[in-house]
Design an enzyme around this catalytic site. Structure first.
Site, PDB file in Angstrom:
ATOM      1  N   HIS A 111      31.255  20.272  47.978  1.00  0.00           N
ATOM      2  CA  HIS A 111      29.960  19.702  47.600  1.00  0.00           C
ATOM      3  C   HIS A 111      29.565  20.101  46.183  1.00  0.00           C
ATOM      4  O   HIS A 111      28.403  20.041  45.821  1.00  0.00           O
ATOM      5  CB  HIS A 111      28.886  20.117  48.598  1.00  0.00           C
ATOM      6  CG  HIS A 111      29.113  19.539  49.953  1.00  0.00           C
ATOM      7  ND1 HIS A 111      28.276  18.616  50.526  1.00  0.00           N
ATOM      8  CD2 HIS A 111      30.117  19.723  50.853  1.00  0.00           C
ATOM      9  CE1 HIS A 111      28.735  18.268  51.717  1.00  0.00           C
ATOM     10  NE2 HIS A 111      29.842  18.929  51.945  1.00  0.00           N
TER      11      HIS A 111
ATOM     12  N   LYS B 173      39.211  43.574  22.032  1.00  0.00           N
ATOM     13  CA  LYS B 173      38.998  45.025  22.002  1.00  0.00           C
ATOM     14  C   LYS B 173      38.965  45.538  20.563  1.00  0.00           C
ATOM     15  O   LYS B 173      38.093  46.318  20.181  1.00  0.00           O
ATOM     16  CB  LYS B 173      40.135  45.749  22.738  1.00  0.00           C
ATOM     17  CG  LYS B 173      40.101  45.599  24.242  1.00  0.00           C
ATOM     18  CD  LYS B 173      41.072  46.637  24.832  1.00  0.00           C
ATOM     19  CE  LYS B 173      41.640  46.195  26.153  1.00  0.00           C
ATOM     20  NZ  LYS B 173      42.690  47.089  26.641  1.00  0.00           N
TER      21      LYS B 173
ATOM     22  N   GLU C 179      47.114  35.900  33.410  1.00  0.00           N
ATOM     23  CA  GLU C 179      47.545  36.922  32.460  1.00  0.00           C
ATOM     24  C   GLU C 179      49.071  36.967  32.336  1.00  0.00           C
ATOM     25  O   GLU C 179      49.609  37.366  31.300  1.00  0.00           O
ATOM     26  CB  GLU C 179      46.999  38.289  32.897  1.00  0.00           C
ATOM     27  CG  GLU C 179      46.708  39.241  31.768  1.00  0.00           C
ATOM     28  CD  GLU C 179      45.889  40.453  32.214  1.00  0.00           C
ATOM     29  OE1 GLU C 179      46.275  41.110  33.203  1.00  0.00           O
ATOM     30  OE2 GLU C 179      44.864  40.750  31.577  1.00  0.00           O
TER      31      GLU C 179
END
Lengths: 444, 444
Positions: B305, B419, B284
């Site tokens: 793995h 948003k 961010e």
């Protein structure tokens, strides 16, 4: 039925690509179905949902019933492909809080997937006062992490129930005929299940490797296999009606055009470990010969408030694949609040699924506008059948993707490097010379 | 004391880089310490470990004691920076299995960090029969995810304890003076704590935002702040003795040379959510203007793995940063096994920390040989003081890194995009026009 929606990804491609890829996809499909390509010894998973061993499947169901009757906990010991699939399915369908919930099925703990002393001790403490069983999963029986954990938990069981009682509580998923764990199991009388020779670890979730722990958690493994078989039928189509062709083709083409990182996103937090399973599947199948899309994952909407900034405006090398499940049946509804201080009364009475759906669409449009192609994978519901479809879809598309990339989708030569070094530094007999070289590099 | 080891990263750089970066780092350090750079309104975290509000800190401790006395569970409602830090610290120091363990401190549940109906319902069910309190964390009080969750849990509390009883069990961490949550808290008489104006969400874990839940889980928050202050002293050095200078400089230079993805690795699985916190912090802060290293994380040895193959042999655009903690005090020891079927008796009697250390070194050498520069961050122990050091170190190095990159490390303009779209699609008053445009783009 699972479907792929490319309408928010195709506009990023200036030229038609399906015709260009068709001959290669046809070849790749042929290699998956009938062999002939790289790694052809490991395509046993392709027809598994049709051909799996019914007798063993019934034994898995019986063993899971026995464990549910005599155990309050199952300790699952395995790493990589012997870990992520079962954990992914259990968290996705029975919740990441499965062990905390009131239920009639045993707790399931995963261990032997690392070398943390604290993690090992903690699981030992969590089962201390419980009746428990162990499912040890290892093809060879000599992989360090699970082998060390199994030494501990075998000793705990033997102390608690005596050697015979312990033997009745140990279930070994291992090679059909050979190896250290198979030999031990035969000598001790453990019930054994098979890691098939022609199914690599990351493609093994629908074998006993994944099915036994999943069944113990109370998940309908018949529905899981049924979904997988439905998708096997879909994936047998040799054209672009096949969702695996659609997915493999678009990600291949986007990669060619510079999309180097694929983000797998879901708007259900219980999907976190399915995404980890997916990362192994794709990362280990494609990440070789200095090539391959880097697989990463995000948990939305949470990570819209962390990785969201990068996705929207960071380097434009991202491709996003969103798994969308149909809404769950029990919907919470936004409560009305007289004071309406938060200004959300316009949502009062709406089910949360409505909010989550609008978040999905809003995010989709925002990311596409920011330059991130979005592939949508729609699954009917977060249930065993749909998840069986999703698992097989990702596996089949991964096989295709590896062949399109020109690599062997079924080997993992790079995984040996750390193991070899670790053995040498641990002082394993036979590794003395390498140990000396490595200590010199470490300045010791 | 925390230290950075660059000896396995510097060989990847053909030219000296410290002198070239020194003037820019000096400037960046000056901006962080005294303002003058981009986002200077948000550097309150820089001197926080020295200047934090002692009176409020004492109130946090008292509130945590009260919650520990009257509650079996604390429901923490927050998203992004109001979520990841506390969860990271609690999982790292008190275990990802904290809620499962026998203990004298309350369970801690995190919710309001998404819109999943099932996740919300599940936490409601988990606290149904328990005495519980709520810590709602939101600067504004209007962020959709936490606001919706707070409506639910406030209603649950009021039903259970009546309006007055509920008010005594709600702790609001919010703006000092303004906003919907502050107004509601004042009207209802909730105890409030402050999200400082000059500390952004992702830098807020050492404010009340993180400290209250962390203290409730029984973690020593004085030790945490003490560690942070020690690191604040280290980071005030304006030269390359400063570990934050070392880390910021090498990752800046490696990025310039094509290392586009940074993998944060740890060999303790309890670190998983600290890595999520770190991903928010760096992603961010740096991911803007089409730039920034893409942050990803791995949990070793488990992910050796799964992602190990890609790291060893995929595209060579990776840089790896490994957090190494000193060994924990209670070491499990590899048991001896007479039959030695797994061939591990050469390790019998060794503590697991020995195995884990050799795995770390073996991995380091394997990855470096595979072309992945490795930065090692050494922390003394997995305890509150060392974690305080690590948190401040990452924050300070992140501020420097953003300035070196030329971006504002303290804004997040891209987070608004989803948003805005979501509001419009939800039908929020005032967003009608955008809603129509978006529905058209969705083909509705």
């Amino acid at each position: 039925m699972l479907s792929v929606d490319l309408s928010h990804a195709i506009p990023f491609l200036s030229l038609p690509y399906e015709e260009a890829l068709r001959p290669r996809l046809s070849k790749a499909a042929q290699w998956l179905d009938a062999g002939g390509g790289k790694g052809a010894d490991f395509i046993g998973w392709v027809h598994l949902p049709r051909d799996y061993d019914r007798e063993e499947f019934a034994r898995i169901e019986r063993a899971s019933q026995r464990i549910r009757q005599d155990s309050q906990a199952l300790v699952v010991i395995g790493i990589g492909g012997s870990y992520l699939g079962a954990r992914g399915v259990i968290e996705c369908l029975a919740s990441p809080n499965y062990n905390l919930k009131k239920k009639t099925t045993p707790n399931v703990y995963f261990i032997g997937n690392g070398l943390s002393s604290d993690a090992l001790r903690e699981v030992a403490e969590l089962v201390e006062d419980a009746d428990f069983s162990v499912n040890v999963i290892s093809k060879s029986g000599t992989t360090t992490e699970p082998a060390v954990a199994f030494r501990f938990f075998r000793a705990l069981l033997e102390k608690k129930y005596g050697p015979d009682g312990a033997a009745r509580r140990i279930y070994a998923t291992t090679d059909r005929a050979r190896g250290a764990l198979k030999s031990l199991s035969d000598a001790q009388g453990y019930e054994t299940f098979v890691v098939p020779d022609d199914v690599g670890g990351r493609y093994s979730v629908l074998t006993a490797v994944g099915l036994l722990p999943i069944a113990v958690a109370g998940i309908d493994i018949r529905a899981l296999m049924c979904g997988a078989e439905e998708m096997m039928q879909c994936c047998s189509a040799r054209d672009f009606s096949n969702p695996a062709w659609q997915y493999a083709a678009i990600r291949s083409e986007l990669y060619r055009q510079g999309k180097k990182i694929e983000l797998l996103a879901c708007f259900e937090p219980s999907f976190r470990f399915m995404a980890e399973w997916w990362k192994q599947l794709y990362g280990e199948s494609e990440g070789k010969e200095n090539r391959g899309i880097f697989p990463a994952s995000v948990d939305f909407t949470a990570d819209l408030h962390s990785m969201g900034q990068y996705i929207q405006q960071g380097e434009r090398t991202l491709l996003e694949t969103v798994v969308r499940f149909g809404p769950s049946e029990h919907q919470m509804v936004v409560p009305f609040d007289e004071s309406d201080g938060d200004g959300l009364n316009f949502l009062a009475g709406k089910p949360l699924s409505f909010l989550n759906d609008q978040a999905m669409d809003g995010t989709l449009l925002a990311h596409v506008e920011g330059g991130v192609p979005n592939v949508i994978i729609r699954a009917d519901a977060r249930d065993a059948r749909s998840l069986g479809q999703l698992i097989y879809f990702f596996e089949y598309a991964c096989g295709l993707s590896g062949y399109l990339l020109g690599v062997n989708p079924f080997d993992q030569p790079g995984v040996e490097a750390y193991k070899k070094n670790m053995f040498a530094l641990l002082g394993k007999p036979g590794y003395e010379e390498l140990g000396e070289q490595l200590r010199a590099r470490l300045g010791r």
